[in-house]
Design an enzyme around this catalytic site. Sequence first.
Site, PDB file in Angstrom:
ATOM      1  N   ARG A 109     -18.370  66.850  -1.581  1.00  0.00           N
ATOM      2  CA  ARG A 109     -18.526  66.431  -0.188  1.00  0.00           C
ATOM      3  C   ARG A 109     -19.750  67.092   0.428  1.00  0.00           C
ATOM      4  O   ARG A 109     -20.448  66.495   1.240  1.00  0.00           O
ATOM      5  CB  ARG A 109     -17.260  66.814   0.590  1.00  0.00           C
TER       6      ARG A 109
ATOM      7  N   ASP B 216      -9.356  56.540  15.780  1.00  0.00           N
ATOM      8  CA  ASP B 216      -8.123  57.263  15.427  1.00  0.00           C
ATOM      9  C   ASP B 216      -7.109  57.146  16.569  1.00  0.00           C
ATOM     10  O   ASP B 216      -5.904  56.965  16.326  1.00  0.00           O
ATOM     11  CB  ASP B 216      -8.416  58.746  15.177  1.00  0.00           C
TER      12      ASP B 216
ATOM     13  N   ARG C  84      -5.505  53.779  16.603  1.00  0.00           N
ATOM     14  CA  ARG C  84      -4.455  53.715  15.570  1.00  0.00           C
ATOM     15  C   ARG C  84      -3.208  54.469  16.029  1.00  0.00           C
ATOM     16  O   ARG C  84      -2.078  54.025  15.811  1.00  0.00           O
ATOM     17  CB  ARG C  84      -4.987  54.311  14.271  1.00  0.00           C
TER      18      ARG C  84
ATOM     19  N   HIS D 219     -12.992  64.228  13.412  1.00  0.00           N
ATOM     20  CA  HIS D 219     -12.616  62.929  12.854  1.00  0.00           C
ATOM     21  C   HIS D 219     -12.339  63.169  11.372  1.00  0.00           C
ATOM     22  O   HIS D 219     -13.196  63.002  10.519  1.00  0.00           O
ATOM     23  CB  HIS D 219     -13.758  61.921  13.035  1.00  0.00           C
TER      24      HIS D 219
END
Length: 350
Positions: free
Chosen positions: A123, A183, A186, A210
């Site tokens: 990452r 988010d 949702r 996030h």
Amino acid sequence: MHKSPSGSSLGPDGLDLSQAFFKPITNAAPPSTTKRHLKISVIGAGNVGMAIAQTILTQDLTDELVLVDAKPDKLRGEMLDLQHAAAFLPRTKIHASVDYAVTSGSDLCIVTAGARQIAGETRLNLLQRNVSMFKNIIPHLVRYAPDSTLLIVSNPVDILTYVAWKLSGFPSNRVIGSGTNLDSSRFRFLIADHLDVNTQDVQAYIVGEHGDSSVALWSSISIGGIPVLSFLESQQIAYEKETLENIHIAVIDSAYEVISLKGYTSWAIGYSVASLARSILRDQRKIHPVSVLAKGFYGIEDGEVFLSLPAQLGRGGVLGITNVHLNDEESQKLRDSAKTLLEVQTQLGL
């Protein structure tokens, strides 16, 4: 880049037909100087960028839409595909180019470009590649659209919003990340589905990163103006904290599920970013949980970090941070989320 023909010129000699079709009004006054010509540029013509562009067009949010990407053939194809829908859409001029000069005078620059993770890549390495990409993108936008607001959508959005702020030299209110706006949508949907109410009647926020360290603000959730948890407690109605945690986990996992099923997310982020564009350009002064410079808010004092807080958006970008109530546990989780992001920035040498 080859440009699709437009305007009133037709024929091999560029015959101007505008005078033939329309007889000018005598002694007409010039157009009002108070009217604004709105221009939005979308950087990155991938699935997310095109979903955002398409939603902006259907919602009539701009007079001019610009697409910028490094792949000229795909870019021209996307431009033509949108232009061919002109008869079904509000009138909007659509341009596309690999040259950032096309973004000149933009009111809002939406950055969706980003590197995809290679198999076996860490990452951190992916982050470093995206930072390098931003070092190429952001200076061009500063040069051609110095008065614009930057709206960063590329992931990891909080880190890259911080990078965009540093590279641009813009005041922090004009650099915004899409953050947890989606988010929170949702989250509202799952709560509404659980309680069998309309999603628009649910007021609820996800804040912080996030990502995995995001924070669900359960203590401030309301439905139709009724604070949910305090109402349950006053009525002595029992609820399980595990149920609440499972809803938050479902929010975090939502994007991963969509990606595993269709390969990418696009439509929901398209609507989410269009809602941010509307609030900014139309000076709606609506509150959105977006990634902003968080230092000085909610006890976050240990460094410059961008993460999502409920912010009022308008023509000036971020107009203010909403003083939403957080209980002690939520406040600590938010500070922990900030610490997580700061550690990543340190690893990257930012």
